[in-house]
Motif scaffolding. Sequence first.
Motif, PDB file in Angstrom:
ATOM      1  N   PHE A 416       0.834  -1.206   0.000  1.00  0.00           N
ATOM      2  CA  PHE A 416       0.000   0.000   0.000  1.00  0.00           C
ATOM      3  C   PHE A 416       0.868   1.255   0.000  1.00  0.00           C
ATOM      4  O   PHE A 416       0.605   2.207  -0.747  1.00  0.00           O
ATOM      5  CB  PHE A 416      -0.918  -0.012   1.218  1.00  0.00           C
ATOM      6  CG  PHE A 416      -1.912   1.125   1.243  1.00  0.00           C
ATOM      7  CD1 PHE A 416      -3.094   1.036   0.534  1.00  0.00           C
ATOM      8  CD2 PHE A 416      -1.659   2.280   1.984  1.00  0.00           C
ATOM      9  CE1 PHE A 416      -4.020   2.076   0.549  1.00  0.00           C
ATOM     10  CE2 PHE A 416      -2.574   3.323   2.006  1.00  0.00           C
ATOM     11  CZ  PHE A 416      -3.751   3.215   1.285  1.00  0.00           C
ATOM     12  N   THR A 420       1.071   4.112  -2.936  1.00  0.00           N
ATOM     13  CA  THR A 420       0.592   5.457  -2.619  1.00  0.00           C
ATOM     14  C   THR A 420       1.719   6.479  -2.568  1.00  0.00           C
ATOM     15  O   THR A 420       1.550   7.616  -3.014  1.00  0.00           O
ATOM     16  CB  THR A 420      -0.160   5.463  -1.279  1.00  0.00           C
ATOM     17  OG1 THR A 420       0.696   4.925  -0.248  1.00  0.00           O
ATOM     18  CG2 THR A 420      -1.438   4.648  -1.369  1.00  0.00           C
ATOM     19  N   GLY A 427      -5.495   5.860  -2.134  1.00  0.00           N
ATOM     20  CA  GLY A 427      -5.781   4.607  -1.453  1.00  0.00           C
ATOM     21  C   GLY A 427      -6.931   3.860  -2.085  1.00  0.00           C
ATOM     22  O   GLY A 427      -6.906   2.635  -2.222  1.00  0.00           O
ATOM     23  N   VAL A 430      -5.727   2.139  -5.215  1.00  0.00           N
ATOM     24  CA  VAL A 430      -4.893   0.973  -4.904  1.00  0.00           C
ATOM     25  C   VAL A 430      -5.760  -0.236  -4.585  1.00  0.00           C
ATOM     26  O   VAL A 430      -5.533  -1.349  -5.095  1.00  0.00           O
ATOM     27  CB  VAL A 430      -3.949   1.278  -3.727  1.00  0.00           C
ATOM     28  CG1 VAL A 430      -3.226   0.005  -3.273  1.00  0.00           C
ATOM     29  CG2 VAL A 430      -2.934   2.338  -4.113  1.00  0.00           C
TER      30      VAL A 430
END
Length: 446
Positions: A416, A420, A427, A430
């Motif tokens: 993550f 990002t 987010g 993703v």
Amino acid sequence: MKSQTIEKLLPGEQTATAPVAKKAGSAAFQSQYLLRDTAAGFITGAMAIPLTVGIAIMSDYPIKVGLATVAFASFIGWINAWFKPGNYIGSPGIAAGLAPVLAMGVATFGWENMAFCIFLTAIMQAIIWKFNWQRYLLVAVPVYLVEGLLAGVGLKILLKFSEFTYEISDTLVTEEFWNSARIQMVAISGAGLAVFLLLFSKFKNTQPAIPYFVLIVGGVILARFVNVPMISVQDVDLHLRLPLPQADVSFLMLAYMVLFCAMLAIVDVIEQVMSNAAIEKIDPLQRKTNSNNSLLAIWIANLGSSFFHGMTNLDGLAKSTTNKLAGAMTKFSVLIIGSVVCFFTFNTHYLNYLPKFSLAAIMMFTGYKMIAGLVHVTHYGPYAVVLSFLTAGLVYKVGIFEGLLIAMVLHGIIHFMVFTKHDNLSGKTVVKRYFDNLRKDSSNLQ
């Protein structure tokens, strides 16, 4: 990083789930292979006995229950091969990789609730089988994380059975720990392990059962002349009961039990699929396997074993390899294996002749092989190596359930942050891209 993992997984899984060729013949029985399968079944069945004993001890389960589970799973595996063949030479058994998980379940929920846990695990596996969700698990859970988990379990097994190498009878214990009897026991254990490893290195590609036979038979003979600790088998009764939770199970414990069973079911499924890929490679006729059909046999066997307080099962690679090298061509060998194990299930007094140092050598070697699996992770890159070693350490130190959960959370957080911070994605994007990729990648695994 994720795409590299998927690229490595796809080739093996494509072969593991391909349709069985028509020319393969029956997976359950072919008359032309009757003698070969029968001989292989007796050899592999004899080898399965000490392995089952050791894994049952590690799982804190009665040895007789472990043997009954293997016998029952073998019969189910053979019957399933008539209708929904998964692999052709795989040999069912209780998995070493799940032994500490079951031991944790016994310690946490109590022995009386483990039948319900196995029942719940089987139901979850039935759902995974019904919707063929194993293809998603292979993409969502990196193979290197599973290897790290198995390495942590292998370390637990190795250290657990290393205690048998210096254990002596109570009558020989003195105030001095390293007395002559204990030194002699260590020397015997070391010699037995050395002989086992020497024979395995020589016969691993031709007759891997030989080192097991030599170690067990040699240990039994030596025990007639030297005072060494022996395996003690509790002759428990096998009763058929409904696998229901006990009245004292709280709502909080039940919730934890569901999470525990989900982890048990997932690891069992992933191990089976990984084993199927390896079993396909060693198949003497190069027949294709169907991993989802194998899961059918697994959850049926788990469901049935829960009614006699049994354990989880899967087609283990060690026994399957022995089965192949012993000459097996169809699952009829599994019927013979089940018959051999069934005999010892109802004649457990014969196992009292098994010395602990012989069992220690076998199980320490099993633990070592699980740790050595970390070598397979190196071609996935530095990140995979670090994560697998971290997972192994967490599993060993804080426990299998907690260690696996922490490793998966860390894996998700790292990915993550990379997407990002480095790729400057939001987010929400993703998460959406992850599920889109999951659907796309898993569609290639069918």
